[in-house]
Design an enzyme around this catalytic site. Structure first.
Site, mmCIF file in Angstrom:
data_model
loop_
_atom_site.group_PDB
_atom_site.id
_atom_site.type_symbol
_atom_site.label_atom_id
_atom_site.label_comp_id
_atom_site.label_asym_id
_atom_site.label_seq_id
_atom_site.Cartn_x
_atom_site.Cartn_y
_atom_site.Cartn_z
ATOM 1 N N ARG A 17 39.927 34.238 40.929
ATOM 2 C CA ARG A 17 40.300 33.847 39.562
ATOM 3 C C ARG A 17 39.247 34.339 38.580
ATOM 4 N NH1 ARG A 17 43.332 28.886 39.601
ATOM 5 N NH2 ARG A 17 44.857 29.169 41.263
ATOM 6 N N HIS A 107 47.723 27.390 36.865
ATOM 7 C CA HIS A 107 47.697 26.416 35.771
ATOM 8 C C HIS A 107 46.503 26.645 34.852
ATOM 9 C CE1 HIS A 107 45.053 24.912 38.912
ATOM 10 N NE2 HIS A 107 44.406 24.245 37.980
ATOM 11 N N LYS A 116 46.354 35.359 44.776
ATOM 12 C CA LYS A 116 46.496 34.507 45.947
ATOM 13 C C LYS A 116 46.984 35.375 47.097
ATOM 14 C CE LYS A 116 47.482 30.256 43.360
ATOM 15 N NZ LYS A 116 48.482 29.204 43.051
ATOM 16 N N ASP A 245 54.104 24.186 37.361
ATOM 17 C CA ASP A 245 52.990 24.895 36.751
ATOM 18 C C ASP A 245 53.376 26.360 36.559
ATOM 19 O OD1 ASP A 245 52.896 25.637 39.441
ATOM 20 O OD2 ASP A 245 50.707 25.711 39.498
ATOM 21 N N ASP A 247 52.951 29.181 38.053
ATOM 22 C CA ASP A 247 53.500 29.998 39.140
ATOM 23 C C ASP A 247 54.374 29.197 40.083
ATOM 24 O OD1 ASP A 247 51.311 28.593 40.226
ATOM 25 O OD2 ASP A 247 50.866 30.182 41.663
ATOM 26 N N ASP A 249 54.083 26.792 42.207
ATOM 27 C CA ASP A 249 53.763 26.271 43.533
ATOM 28 C C ASP A 249 53.415 24.788 43.474
ATOM 29 O OD1 ASP A 249 51.254 26.487 42.363
ATOM 30 O OD2 ASP A 249 50.387 27.755 43.927
ATOM 31 N N HIS A 332 50.764 20.125 44.698
ATOM 32 C CA HIS A 332 51.121 21.024 45.792
ATOM 33 C C HIS A 332 51.735 20.181 46.907
ATOM 34 C CE1 HIS A 332 48.996 24.725 44.510
ATOM 35 N NE2 HIS A 332 48.097 23.911 43.998
#
Length: 463
Positions: A17, A107, A116, A245, A247, A249, A332
């Site tokens: 990130r 997020h 990822k 969020d 993406d 997940d 998650h």
């Protein structure tokens, strides 16, 4: 052979990130492609699925990543814009795919982005991430002339999501009225297709993918971001609402009365549903989860296991223990009974529909039946990257010297006579996180005071 050095702050525990244009750029993406493709080659693989989210920087990073993958001789299977779990699905279901990379800021703030990874069905994290940096710094890259191809997986992914309702009473499902908030994130296109095929009545918000996030930031763990969903549920008198969020997940939810159903409360509902069909199953939850969750899993005949926070770490713990369900306070949720064991907010929403019908109660009724405690949400506050882990270690040492009852698998979780509190360093941001829970309001205030006192001894505060 060229070499590349990453900003060390972007190599996180379970992903990469950074801030685009500051600590993360196209040259980094190219080097990530070179290193990861070389790592995949060295375990016998050659084909890497590549997806990206709706952030403004994602298309450029995707192009550079693919160039790096090809330069190391691998094939990039480009699945395009979509949620992270669609990338995981492509890797898990495509028999010719050896690994996957999703470009996503999840997020984090909109000027952030990242990567990822999944390799041969397993999370790629920790030492694996650091090894990518070591390989890049040494120019330890395979050479080759790879290629790129495109593959459409969205329709197959949505069809697989719908299998989460197999065997559930059709009449009960058709009676459901649900609100959905994609938050202008990558879930939008998949959500539109999913809702069109679901039984029941569905009201959708913000499905247009827009990396500016014009309506609210896509982080359902922050209650302010659920205001539009709450208003929709109230206005249309819906049974419940779900949000995702950036993406997709992670899942957030509100019941028909507008109460937030926090991540550990959702896991309790999923666990009750799962344990009726799989008695004695193991369920993993992270250190931020309420003690009432672990009690509920045991009460319903399951085996509760506390693990470290982080999507890759929960997945690894589930593999280690053979758990059929796992989850985090952050939303998650991982299903390994009739799904692949990765975190998928859209699939979790489908399974929430199934759970409500199978358990025969509304989401509000399920929430009402949970023990009432006094607790904070996850509290996040800035801490310098170079200071955050050291501060937690200082707290741990003081608590050990004082003889406190501490679980230190991830930060410090302190159990007291009337509750517990947690302090840990985030693996994705320059922040410390804290949480506390007590049987009484006064007890909660006292526990928060303990956290603040420990922070003050470290020269820090929650602000």
């Amino acid at each position: 052979m060229k070499r590349h050095r990453f900003d060390p702050e972007i190599l996180r525990e379970y992903d990469i990130r950074g801030v685009t244009g500051v600590t993360l750029n196209a040259a980094d993406a190219y080097a990530i492609g070179r290193s990861f493709a070389s790592a995949v080659h060295r375990v016998g693989g050659s084909r890497i699925a590549v997806g990206y989210d709706g952030r403004l920087s994602s298309p450029a990073l995707e192009r550079a990543l693919v160039e790096g993958i090809m330069a190391s001789g691998a094939t990039a299977v480009r699945i395009g814009l979509g949620p992270t779990p669609m990338l995981y699905y492509a890797e898990a279901s495509g028999g010719d795919i050896d690994a996957g990379i999703q470009i996503t800021g999840s997020h984090n703030p909109r000027d952030h982005n990242g990567f990822k990874f999944v390799l041969q069905g397993r999370p790629f994290y920790g030492a694996d991430i650091q090894r990518l940096g070591t390989m890049a710094a040494a120019g330890d890259w395979d050479e080759g002339a790879g290629r790129a191809e495109e593959r459409a997986v969205l329709d197959a992914y949505v069809a697989r999501l719908l299998e989460g309702l197999a065997g559930v009473d059709p009449a009960g499902l058709s009676a459901l009225r649900i609100g959905w908030d994609a938050g202008n994130g990558a879930a939008g296109p998949a959500l539109e297709r999913l809702a069109a095929s679901l039984p029941g009545e569905h009201h959708l918000l913000f499905t247009q993918v827009d990396g500016h996030f014009p309506n609210h930031h896509p982080d359902p763990t922050i209650e302010a971001n659920l205001a539009d969903l709450k208003a929709l549920v109230a206005r249309e008198k819906l049974d419940f609402g779900v949000a995702f969020d950036g993406d997709a997940d992670r899942i957030g939810a509100v019941d028909g009365s507008g109460r937030v159903i926090w991540g550990d409360q959702l896991i309790a509902i999923f666990a009750e549903d799962l344990l009726r069909r799989h008695p004695g199953a193991t369920v993993v939850a992270d250190v931020k989860a309420s003690r009432t969750l672990f009690d509920a899993i045991a009460r319903n005949g399951g085996h509760p296991v506390m693990g470290r926070s982080g999507h890759s770490l929960v997945k690894a713990k589930m593999r280690e223990t053979g758990a059929l369900l796992g989850g985090e306070m952050s939303g998650h949720v991982f299903f390994a009974d009739d799904y692949y064991g990765f975190d998928d907010g859209l699939y979790a929403a489908v399974r929430l529909m199934a759970a409500v019908v199978r358990l025969g109660r509304t989401l509000a009724d399920l929430r009402e039946a949970m023990p009432e405690t006094f607790s904070t949400p996850e509290l996040r506050f800035p801490a310098p990257e170079a200071r955050k882990f050291a501060a937690v270690e200082e707290v741990r040492a003081r608590l050990a010297e004082a003889g406190a009852q501490v679980v230190d698998i991830d930060g410090v979780r302190v159990t007291t006579q009337d509750g517990w509190w947690l302090l840990r360093a985030s693996n994705t941001q320059a922040v410390l996180t804290a949480r506390a829970e007590s049987d009484t309001g006064a007890g909660l205030e006292r526990l928060i005071g303990e956290i603040d006192a420990q922070l003050a001894l470290c020269g820090l505060s929650r602000g």
